[in-house]
Design an enzyme around this catalytic site. Sequence first.
Site, PDB file in Angstrom:
ATOM      1  N   GLU A  88       1.626  -8.386   8.350  1.00  0.00           N
ATOM      2  CA  GLU A  88       1.943  -6.946   8.454  1.00  0.00           C
ATOM      3  C   GLU A  88       2.863  -6.487   7.334  1.00  0.00           C
ATOM      4  O   GLU A  88       3.304  -5.335   7.323  1.00  0.00           O
ATOM      5  CB  GLU A  88       2.565  -6.627   9.811  1.00  0.00           C
ATOM      6  CG  GLU A  88       1.559  -6.510  10.948  1.00  0.00           C
ATOM      7  CD  GLU A  88       0.403  -5.552  10.613  1.00  0.00           C
ATOM      8  OE1 GLU A  88       0.657  -4.407  10.239  1.00  0.00           O
ATOM      9  OE2 GLU A  88      -0.762  -5.981  10.725  1.00  0.00           O
ATOM     10  N   ARG A 132      -5.589  -6.969 -20.891  1.00  0.00           N
ATOM     11  CA  ARG A 132      -6.470  -6.293 -21.854  1.00  0.00           C
ATOM     12  C   ARG A 132      -5.675  -5.586 -22.941  1.00  0.00           C
ATOM     13  O   ARG A 132      -6.191  -5.274 -23.995  1.00  0.00           O
ATOM     14  CB  ARG A 132      -7.316  -5.226 -21.150  1.00  0.00           C
ATOM     15  CG  ARG A 132      -8.324  -5.728 -20.176  1.00  0.00           C
ATOM     16  CD  ARG A 132      -9.048  -4.564 -19.531  1.00  0.00           C
ATOM     17  NE  ARG A 132      -9.731  -3.710 -20.481  1.00  0.00           N
ATOM     18  CZ  ARG A 132     -10.868  -4.012 -21.082  1.00  0.00           C
ATOM     19  NH1 ARG A 132     -11.455  -5.153 -20.817  1.00  0.00           N
ATOM     20  NH2 ARG A 132     -11.418  -3.186 -21.932  1.00  0.00           N
ATOM     21  N   ASP A 175     -11.156   2.707 -24.211  1.00  0.00           N
ATOM     22  CA  ASP A 175     -11.352   2.619 -22.764  1.00  0.00           C
ATOM     23  C   ASP A 175     -11.017   3.940 -22.091  1.00  0.00           C
ATOM     24  O   ASP A 175     -10.129   4.681 -22.553  1.00  0.00           O
ATOM     25  CB  ASP A 175     -10.428   1.550 -22.160  1.00  0.00           C
ATOM     26  CG  ASP A 175     -11.016   0.154 -22.277  1.00  0.00           C
ATOM     27  OD1 ASP A 175     -12.203   0.037 -22.616  1.00  0.00           O
ATOM     28  OD2 ASP A 175     -10.264  -0.804 -22.016  1.00  0.00           O
ATOM     29  N   PRO A 214       0.821  -1.214   0.000  1.00  0.00           N
ATOM     30  CA  PRO A 214       0.000   0.000   0.000  1.00  0.00           C
ATOM     31  C   PRO A 214       0.856   1.266   0.000  1.00  0.00           C
ATOM     32  O   PRO A 214       0.346   2.361  -0.247  1.00  0.00           O
ATOM     33  CB  PRO A 214      -0.828  -0.120   1.289  1.00  0.00           C
ATOM     34  CG  PRO A 214      -0.123  -1.122   2.123  1.00  0.00           C
ATOM     35  CD  PRO A 214       0.657  -2.007   1.213  1.00  0.00           C
TER      36      PRO A 214
HETATM   37  N1  SAM Z   1       1.460  -2.988   7.423  1.00  0.00           N
HETATM   38  C1  SAM Z   1       1.418  -2.675   6.023  1.00  0.00           C
HETATM   39  C2  SAM Z   1       1.334  -1.166   5.828  1.00  0.00           C
HETATM   40  O1  SAM Z   1       0.627  -0.522   6.572  1.00  0.00           O
HETATM   41  O2  SAM Z   1       1.965  -0.642   4.882  1.00  0.00           O
HETATM   42  C3  SAM Z   1       0.229  -3.335   5.365  1.00  0.00           C
HETATM   43  C4  SAM Z   1       0.334  -4.811   5.240  1.00  0.00           C
HETATM   44  S1  SAM Z   1      -1.011  -5.551   4.377  1.00  0.00           S
HETATM   45  C5  SAM Z   1      -2.064  -6.012   5.672  1.00  0.00           C
HETATM   46  C6  SAM Z   1      -0.363  -7.050   3.815  1.00  0.00           C
HETATM   47  C7  SAM Z   1       0.053  -7.097   2.370  1.00  0.00           C
HETATM   48  O3  SAM Z   1      -1.070  -6.876   1.538  1.00  0.00           O
HETATM   49  C8  SAM Z   1       1.067  -6.076   1.931  1.00  0.00           C
HETATM   50  O4  SAM Z   1       2.377  -6.486   2.247  1.00  0.00           O
HETATM   51  C9  SAM Z   1       0.831  -6.002   0.431  1.00  0.00           C
HETATM   52  O5  SAM Z   1       1.526  -7.026  -0.260  1.00  0.00           O
HETATM   53  C10 SAM Z   1      -0.658  -6.259   0.331  1.00  0.00           C
HETATM   54  N2  SAM Z   1      -1.434  -5.018   0.171  1.00  0.00           N
HETATM   55  C11 SAM Z   1      -2.280  -4.484   1.076  1.00  0.00           C
HETATM   56  N3  SAM Z   1      -2.826  -3.357   0.610  1.00  0.00           N
HETATM   57  C12 SAM Z   1      -2.331  -3.178  -0.634  1.00  0.00           C
HETATM   58  C13 SAM Z   1      -2.497  -2.156  -1.631  1.00  0.00           C
HETATM   59  N4  SAM Z   1      -3.290  -1.118  -1.433  1.00  0.00           N
HETATM   60  N5  SAM Z   1      -1.829  -2.287  -2.794  1.00  0.00           N
HETATM   61  C14 SAM Z   1      -1.006  -3.349  -3.005  1.00  0.00           C
HETATM   62  N6  SAM Z   1      -0.796  -4.331  -2.084  1.00  0.00           N
HETATM   63  C15 SAM Z   1      -1.440  -4.245  -0.917  1.00  0.00           C
END
Ligand code: SAM
Length: 244
Positions: free
Chosen positions: A118, A156, A171, A91
């Site tokens: 996490e 796509r 698109d 994220p």
């Molecule tokens: N503790 C992390 C943070 O706050 O940055 C979030 C961990 S999340 C619960 C677990 C995993 O989900 C991440 O390591 C990532 O691979 C994936 N993930 C969660 N949200 C995402 C997003 N918005 N975009 C891409 N991957 C995401």
Amino acid sequence: MSIQFDILTLFPGIFSGFLGESLLKDALDAYKIGIRLHNMRDWADDKHNTMDDRPFGGGPGMLLKVDRVVPCVEDVQRLEPEAGRLIMLSPQGKRFDQRTAEGLAKEKRIVIICGRYEGFDERIADILQPEEISVGDYVLNGGEVAAMVIIEAVMRLIPGVLGAEESNRYDSFSTGSRLLDCAQYTRPREYRGINVPDVLVSGNHQDIADWRTENSLQRTREKRPDLLQKNNTEKDNTEKIIPE
Ligand code: SAM
């Protein structure tokens, strides 16, 4: 042209329905796209298949371990002569958009690491130097759904994956057309008192093209005015709509 995706995940089963349906299944069957799933747990070397551990300094949750994930990624990269583009889903990464999808669609190979819990021990990124990509400013449980978003957006754009009727050229967000797609209608011509605009059944291609251009501009102004502000001129966008 085809793209090989290698997906590293702790939960490969999440992808089973996704890979077996619709256009993606057709693209896989036609070898337009290849998708290999790698269960990262296969790189755990203890009897409990441990892939995660508690963070130093305390705090909630568990982190994916550097000494498991790094060898896993390196082994997967070595499966082909070309290591490919390496993406770590996070994220905190660069926000995924149509432009990124267009860039990825030119690659031969894309390796995607899905996090869980996490997230990752920081040294994984230090060592592997992946591109970190986010699918939006919210937090998912894991990277699997984010990986599916990227696969769908990229596939796509691979020539031959969509039929001619479904051309992605029009698109929303496509290069050369920063407008949203115009309103579209199909049969019946009237439903609950709402009629399809007469121009669309007029048979006049120029009038249809003009209507679609105007409709796209109007929708973009209403729904996403920000798209028209980013160094955009409305003139640039009018080439988008052509008659069928
Ligand atoms: N503790 C992390 C943070 O706050 O940055 C979030 C961990 S999340 C619960 C677990 C995993 O989900 C991440 O390591 C990532 O691979 C994936 N993930 C969660 N949200 C995402 C997003 N918005 N975009 C891409 N991957 C995401």
